[in-house]
Motif scaffolding. Sequence first.
Motif: not given
Length: 141
Positions: A35-39, A41-44
């Motif tokens: 899940l880290l790449p998704l996080l 990518r969303e520039r959290f």
Amino acid sequence: MLLASVGIVLVKLSLAYAGPLTLAALRFFLAFVLLLPLLLRERFDFKGVSRARWGQLLLLGVLAYTLGNAVGFVGLAHLPASTAAFVTSFSPVLTLVAGALWLKERPNRLQLLGVGVLLGGMAMFLHQGVRPGQWEGFLYL
């Protein structure tokens, strides 16, 4: 739902090779890695989360998820996967009771019907009794 069902079987098979706490930790570490790449990518905005909140999240992750799952995995070590999956399906009843006691929520007729069906199914499933050594598994789940 399918992933949850497959998860129980995979954990049951994996218990022959690793302990419950190790499996729980690996499960959530793998989820973190995936899940880290998704996080990212969303520039959290990680800086917007306070140190106190990070501490709370860490505590929640270790106690509620990792240790909570590890205890469930210990129960799974004492029960067949089908029985463990069935017992964990009892959680809606506990949620309904907890909501009534602590939140003063009044269950509606459909919810009560659902609980009745679930309890009836459990009675049919368990009517032949529990084998020696399985009670310990029920307690952990």
